[in-house]
Design an enzyme around this catalytic site. Structure first.
Site, PDB file in Angstrom:
ATOM      1  N   GLU A 105       0.810  -1.217   0.000  1.00 46.25           N
ATOM      2  CA  GLU A 105       0.000   0.000   0.000  1.00 46.25           C
ATOM      3  C   GLU A 105       0.838   1.259   0.000  1.00 46.25           C
ATOM      4  O   GLU A 105       0.574   2.204  -0.758  1.00 46.25           O
ATOM      5  CB  GLU A 105      -0.951   0.013   1.205  1.00 46.25           C
ATOM      6  CG  GLU A 105      -2.163  -0.907   1.075  1.00 46.25           C
ATOM      7  CD  GLU A 105      -1.902  -2.338   1.464  1.00 46.25           C
ATOM      8  OE1 GLU A 105      -0.743  -2.654   1.837  1.00 46.25           O
ATOM      9  OE2 GLU A 105      -2.827  -3.167   1.401  1.00 46.25           O
TER      10      GLU A 105
ATOM     11  N   HIS B 291     -11.168  -4.369  10.011  1.00 44.47           N
ATOM     12  CA  HIS B 291     -11.782  -4.242   8.679  1.00 44.47           C
ATOM     13  C   HIS B 291     -13.082  -3.450   8.726  1.00 44.47           C
ATOM     14  O   HIS B 291     -13.946  -3.639   7.874  1.00 44.47           O
ATOM     15  CB  HIS B 291     -12.073  -5.625   8.089  1.00 44.47           C
ATOM     16  CG  HIS B 291     -10.871  -6.369   7.593  1.00 44.47           C
ATOM     17  ND1 HIS B 291      -9.962  -6.945   8.439  1.00 44.47           N
ATOM     18  CD2 HIS B 291     -10.427  -6.624   6.333  1.00 44.47           C
ATOM     19  CE1 HIS B 291      -9.020  -7.547   7.723  1.00 44.47           C
ATOM     20  NE2 HIS B 291      -9.270  -7.362   6.454  1.00 44.47           N
TER      21      HIS B 291
HETATM   22  C1  LIG Z   1      -2.410  -4.567   4.541  1.00 42.88           C
HETATM   23  C2  LIG Z   1      -3.463  -5.369   3.897  1.00 42.88           C
HETATM   24  N1  LIG Z   1      -3.700  -5.187   2.580  1.00 42.88           N
HETATM   25  C3  LIG Z   1      -4.669  -5.888   1.970  1.00 42.88           C
HETATM   26  C4  LIG Z   1      -5.414  -6.795   2.659  1.00 42.88           C
HETATM   27  C5  LIG Z   1      -6.515  -7.578   1.965  1.00 42.88           C
HETATM   28  N2  LIG Z   1      -6.074  -8.955   1.820  1.00 42.88           N
HETATM   29  C6  LIG Z   1      -6.388  -9.890   2.727  1.00 42.88           C
HETATM   30  S1  LIG Z   1      -5.682 -11.367   2.386  1.00 42.88           S
HETATM   31  C7  LIG Z   1      -4.953 -10.747   0.996  1.00 42.88           C
HETATM   32  C8  LIG Z   1      -4.124 -11.642   0.136  1.00 42.88           C
HETATM   33  C9  LIG Z   1      -3.001 -12.213   0.893  1.00 42.88           C
HETATM   34  O1  LIG Z   1      -2.296 -13.068   0.081  1.00 42.88           O
HETATM   35  P1  LIG Z   1      -1.185 -14.002   0.696  1.00 42.88           P
HETATM   36  O2  LIG Z   1      -0.311 -13.216   1.586  1.00 42.88           O
HETATM   37  O3  LIG Z   1      -0.543 -14.702  -0.440  1.00 42.88           O
HETATM   38  O4  LIG Z   1      -1.972 -15.026   1.612  1.00 42.88           O
HETATM   39  P2  LIG Z   1      -3.020 -16.137   1.153  1.00 42.88           P
HETATM   40  O5  LIG Z   1      -4.363 -15.478   1.217  1.00 42.88           O
HETATM   41  O6  LIG Z   1      -2.660 -16.576  -0.200  1.00 42.88           O
HETATM   42  O7  LIG Z   1      -2.884 -17.194   2.175  1.00 42.88           O
HETATM   43  C10 LIG Z   1      -5.260  -9.409   0.820  1.00 42.88           C
HETATM   44  C11 LIG Z   1      -4.801  -8.578  -0.284  1.00 42.88           C
HETATM   45  C12 LIG Z   1      -5.151  -6.932   4.023  1.00 42.88           C
HETATM   46  N3  LIG Z   1      -5.867  -7.739   4.778  1.00 42.88           N
HETATM   47  N4  LIG Z   1      -4.164  -6.233   4.601  1.00 42.88           N
END
Ligand SMILES: Cc1ncc(C[n+]2csc(CCOP(=O)(O)OP(=O)(O)O)c2C)c(N)n1
Ligand SMILES: Cc1ncc(C[n+]2csc(CCOP(=O)(O)OP(=O)(O)O)c2C)c(N)n1
Ligand SMILES: [Mg+2]
Ligand SMILES: [Mg+2]
Lengths: 347, 338, 338, 347
Positions: free
Chosen positions: D80, D149
């Site tokens: 971000e 959230h």
């Molecule tokens: C700082 C932040 N940005 C965006 C999000 C929204 N978000 C939640 S999970 C996610 C994807 C995470 O991907 P990854 O780290 O690969 O974990 P996975 O879900 O694949 O286990 C996002 C973008 C968040 N929760 N926190």
């Protein structure tokens, strides 16, 4: 028990007896609190940029590295977010970190850790984990440091449930509140106005604790209450002095902490004087003066003879140039004029 | 098959990750914990679709080997910091199944009085610093716990679990740098499942080899087959013993896969079914089961019995949570301050 | 000598950085710009001690070769983003000496009406996105300008200058990752002067080789002798032509040194004098002078004359700024909004 | 000219004529503004996480990737701070980015770029560079998303000089204000309450611009003014409906933007009704209600028959559980009760 020195407060709750008081600077007072707590409690550690051998860019941690060593006085990389996150994790695991953000403007970099982690861990874990941590930072307009090195964003932290927010105005309060902040089991944000660092005052030599959440009447008066934070307390006292020559009796009240806010002391003052001005050094727009004024107005509406006026920083980035930086904040004369207007209804 | 670039790195390391079968008891415990997590996630999914879980839940079915392999090497006093896909981490670190289920269902006996939910599970008894709703948010918490452990000098370590998405959060690098300069006893465990939400990680992640990111801080970094609990366990053992011995942090990049969508309800239109199928062939629970049977350490009957037992345990937890009260109005303000 | 680990990396690359003498005109221009920056910083220092500059100033004497070598390869429409030690970057990118001095002195004809000062110098005509008071703050601005340049398709590039201290800001990694995945025309230029404020970078910076941080994103990364303007120029030429050709970002780690303290007034008690002396022996201005004389391209007289001329130019700028008005009360509120 | 439909405002300034209006959702209204501006101006680009082919986690960017391609609808890594910094740099170099932060809680991660760069560039550069950029983010309590959230930190952004802050309540305003935000040459922070995404209303099909800084009276009344932001406008309107049955005539005023704040429209309403309640969905402590109430009190003190009451989010982390999340905010009945108390002086 001997009579407290320099205690101008008629409400005993907020009045502190000062044994062995000496005249020392605000900087030294905070340092004394840090050193005292580090001696008392091994779990207190200090984390920040250049806080170690260098003793801090404002010499605000001078001598701590020599006394406590690099295991407890830790120079971090320029990684505010990560280092603050680390401090939170350490606090959850039993340490009591004092984390320093060099300039208050840079707390922007640790907001996610502060708001989404530190402030909520105790709540989210239903008390399984607490975050006993102090975030200290130096703020303040007036040193020609410009738009990115002069801001005080205390209004932000005061908006977040789960944090405590402290803004000392005097050396004694600085020592007493820093001591209380370190002993507090919650995240406490501690704003130090760097323009106060060289200001001196009486400070007890021995342990000194000022409870967080207690306002103090810094000067009693009858005609109007000035509620002022941090450095603005000094400007308010100077304005009160000017106004005394015109036979206006000003009461100056210092909330000392924004969260919790000792609203009772503030309201009691306003109920007595029927008029109030709230003065704070942050940007005026959506700053803390609104909350304070509105809260008092809710509680003391029927006592008010005039609207509560609010005085804050100008709503512009803080310019560095000597010719106009002083326009950001009121001085004593300007504040006195505002008070006079309010009293004479010529607004 | 997408999510393949990381397969490559995987293969390169196959030699290093030579499998060592643990003692039977321990192997069975690995199997059982993976089964428990799988059963748990299946129940959570059906509770979600049954309207019994509000908000969002992120399930880890497919990824069990990472949580279980790593946590098998931890003791209770060691700390973990988890992420949004964290039920497996919690269970592998010893969470009470009933309290975990209760929290996810928003019930008062949950770990956070039912106020936090799936994204905010804390378990002080088992050293769990929390699942986390902020991608990357837990990483420095683990590093801080490691800092504290180092001060305490009792040889404890900390582990943070995060996804490939968190590989792009600057916070990770700051945390790795500090862990390296201060030689902190922390293990960075990336669960690389090829996607962050609906975006393939290869579209947003530079560099052929994520390991290089850790290596750039001179942190021992290895790629691990995250579908093989024994490989994970071995890599974790090495990393954790280094940490306990005061040799500083390690970085494990575990290639794995989530069978389900990003959250329960995500239809995964961005994946093709062949890919999902290919990964299911590598199922970590099946695999360990085959390995154990192959060595004649357990029979398929024992495996089925274990599975039945954990399913019962999870069903009982669901019953418990269903019967449990919701938080009351007076709970709204509890624990604001310590 | 401290700040030596990086010397090593330096040496490794010596072969790659083989010096190519540029055409005489250009060489003289490099020399002249370095002299100008040196003279400028000397004036700023004495104005600061004379009480003519309030606040903080961070001087770059010793580091001139980096700014000048890199900017010599940029055109006016290319963008730079600078940091707190930025006077050299501004001048090398074409800033008006008088307006720059006026801004630093807080005078109205300055680039920001005298309201920003040394840390906030913007120069739209020359594509300067600003010096910056936030360590790392300028980095993504340059990446954004590169993003825009790529969209515009005119072959423009962007450069960000930052210190070794910024190597530990997570923002850098996020920016590098995006630059790499989108193949943006940006060059990351680290001026590694061995210190961040009063702290030696080796105490806070993990990994033997900072280049590895860029390389982990598959960004071409090289170590450069930042005391040799010709070496910097060559490395920058390669990086910038790659960028213009659509081949994406590069990372240059330039080893250099600040002769003075972190800010004017810092007594540098954390450095030993032998170290300072050793670095002064490598002075980039002296060095280029010697090289040019060695090849008989200029005489010492010409060099002295050039120096005299820039000193006069700077003195005139000081006179101009001294005589200029301060901002007026009505300037306080100007430009709050566009 | 035909008579405007659904226009309940007697002050013509804030009243918008809606040609070709159709009933569409808030989500579609914002999308229409985005698509419209992207068609009109090639420099408008959209940057965020999963905004591309996926169409946004709330389907709030659905179809834009298909129409404008990946050059203009850009999926970022989960970075971000860096991505927002990139957007600022792109804006300084001539693009007009709309940057999306998926959940409002995550704006904590971009605060340094927002406060120390975006908000100040135009000022610091004396107008040489501007930052024409929209930061949009989805906020709002009520979807059981829990403490990290659900927050809306609009009070923070409203505190920072140099930003504009917009909070639409209706589909028409959402379209009109998003259009204005994209055309604005300043950084504009645009808060969308995700609980409004499926709310429908009349929205002009053709270009629709609502000037930033104009409040609107959403329901005229005589006895009391409810000043409400974003989703709280709907709760205020429902409360007004309840109170109408008790013969209380409530005026509902929507500031629509916090900065600039159309204080004239607010004060005019309160001078007419002599009583006011300010309602906002952020945490109540040191939130925006303080500033709004205090400002009105300063300007309309002599007109006030009662203190201005403030209603905001409870001052605790936002719990996820269905049983208590609803306690975070007032509903119509609770708000009506507060108004009734205020009117009958039984507070
Ligand atoms: C700082 C932040 N940005 C965006 C999000 C929204 N978000 C939640 S999970 C996610 C994807 C995470 O991907 P990854 O780290 O690969 O974990 P996975 O879900 O694949 O286990 C996002 C973008 C968040 N929760 N926190
Ligand atoms: C985010 C942030 N943190 C801390 C500071 C205070 N600070 C200013 S310069 C500096 C050191 C920077 O070191 P480096 O990047 O190596 O640049 P150098 O001064 O050596 O040129 C620090 C810590 C700052 N300005 N911004
Ligand atoms: Mg993933
Ligand atoms: Mg440096």
């Amino acid at each position: 028990m001997p009579v407290p020195r320099r205690c101008q407060n008629r409400r005993t709750s907020a009045c502190t007896y000062m044994p062995n008081a000496r005249n020392i600077t605000f900087r030294s007072a905070v340092l004394e609190a840090l050193a005292g707590e580090m001696r008392r409690d091994q779990s207190v550690i200090l984390i920040g940029e250049d806080v170690g051998a260098a003793g801090g860019v404002f010499k605000q941690t001078d001598g701590l590295h020599a006394e406590f060593g690099e295991e407890r006085v830790i120079d971090t990389p320029i990684s505010e977010a990560g280092a603050f996150g680390l401090a939170i994790g350490a606090a959850m695991a039993g340490q009591r970190p004092v984390f320093e953000v060099m300039f208050g403007d840079f707390i922007t970099l640790v907001m996610d850790q502060l708001v989404n982690q530190a402030a909520k861990v105790n709540y989210m874990s239903a008390g399984q984990f607490s975050v006993p941590l102090v975030l200290r930072t130096a703020v303040g307009i007036g040193a020609n440091l410009g738009p990115q090195h002069s801001q005080s964003l205390h209004a932000w932290t005061a908006h977040i449930p789960g944090l405590k927010v402290v803004m000392p105005s005097t050396p004694a309060d600085a020592k007493g509140l820093m001591t209380a902040a370190i002993r507090d089991d919650n995240p406490v944000v501690f704003f130090e106005d760097r323009m106060l660092y060289n200001v001196s005052g009486e400070v007890p030599q021995s342990e000194h604790v000022v409870p967080i959440g207690s306002a103090e009447v810094k000067r009693p008066g009858r005609d109007i209450s000035i509620i002022a934070t941090s450095r603005m307390v000094h400007i308010a006292l100077a304005a009160a002095e000017l106004l005394a020559h015109e036979n206006v009796s000003v009461e100056v009240v210092d909330p000392r902490s924004l969260v919790p806010l000792d609203i009772d002391t503030l309201v009691a003052s306003v109920k007595k004087t029927s008029r109030a001005v709230v003065v704070d050094g942050g940007y005026r727009q959506y700053g803390v003066t609104g909350e304070i004024a509105a809260t008092i107005a809710e509680e003391a509406f029927d006592w008010l003879d005039a609207p509560i006026m609010r005085v804050g920083g100008a709503n512009v980035p803080i310019p560095f140039s000597k010719s106009i930086e002083p326009l950001m904040l009121p001085d004593a004369a300007k504040l006195a004029a505002i008070v006079a207007q309010l009293l004479h209804g010529t607004r | 098959m997408r999510h393949g670039r990381l397969e490559k790195a995987d293969a390169d390391e196959a030699a290093v990750n030579r499998v060592v079968l643990p003692p039977t008891d321990e192997a069975i415990s690995l199997l059982r914990t993976m089964q428990l997590i799988r059963a748990f996630e299946e129940q959570v999914r059906s509770l979600f679709f049954g309207g019994m879980i509000p908000g969002l839940v992120h399930l880890c079915a497919g990824q069990e080997a990472v949580a279980v392999g790593v946590c098998s090497q931890l003791r209770t006093s060691d700390k973990i910091a988890s992420n949004h896909r964290g039920h497996g981490h919690c269970l592998a670190k010893g969470a009470d199944v009933r309290r975990l289920m209760a929290e996810i269902m928003g019930r008062r006996p949950g770990y956070g009085l039912g106020r936090g939910g799936s994204l905010h599970i804390f378990d002080v008894v088992n050293g769990n610093l929390g699942t986390n709703g902020i991608v990357g948010g837990g990483i420095p918490l683990a590093v801080g716990a490691a800092f504290s452990a180092k001060r305490n000098g009792r040889g404890d370590v900390a582990v943070c679990f995060f996804g490939d998405g968190a590989l792009n959060q600057g916070l990770l690098f700051e945390a790795m740098n500090m862990a390296a300069i201060w030689r902190l006893p922390v293990v960075f465990v990336c669960e690389n499942n090829g996607y962050g939400e609906f975006t393939a990680s290869e579209h947003v992640t530079a560099g052929r080899d994520p390991k290089a990111r850790g290596a750039s801080f001179d942190i021992p970094s290895e790629a691990v087959d995250g579908m093989d609990v024994l490989a994970v366990r071995e890599a974790a053992r090495r990393a954790i013993s280094r940490a306990r011995a005061g040799e500083g942090p390690s970085f494990l990049v575990c290639t794995t896969y989530r069978y389900g969508g990003h959250h329960a309800g995500d239809k995964q239109e961005y994946k093709d079914t062949a890919e999902i199928e290919a990964w299911r062939q590598k199922d970590p629970i099946e695999r360990l089961g085959r390995q154990l049977q192959g060595e004649n350490l357990v029979t398929s009957k024992v495996i089925a019995a274990l599975k039945g037992a954990v399913e019962t345990e999870v069903r009982e937890a669901v019953e418990f949570a269903r019967a449990a009260p919701m938080p009351e109005p007076q709970d709204l303000g509890l624990h604001l301050y310590a």
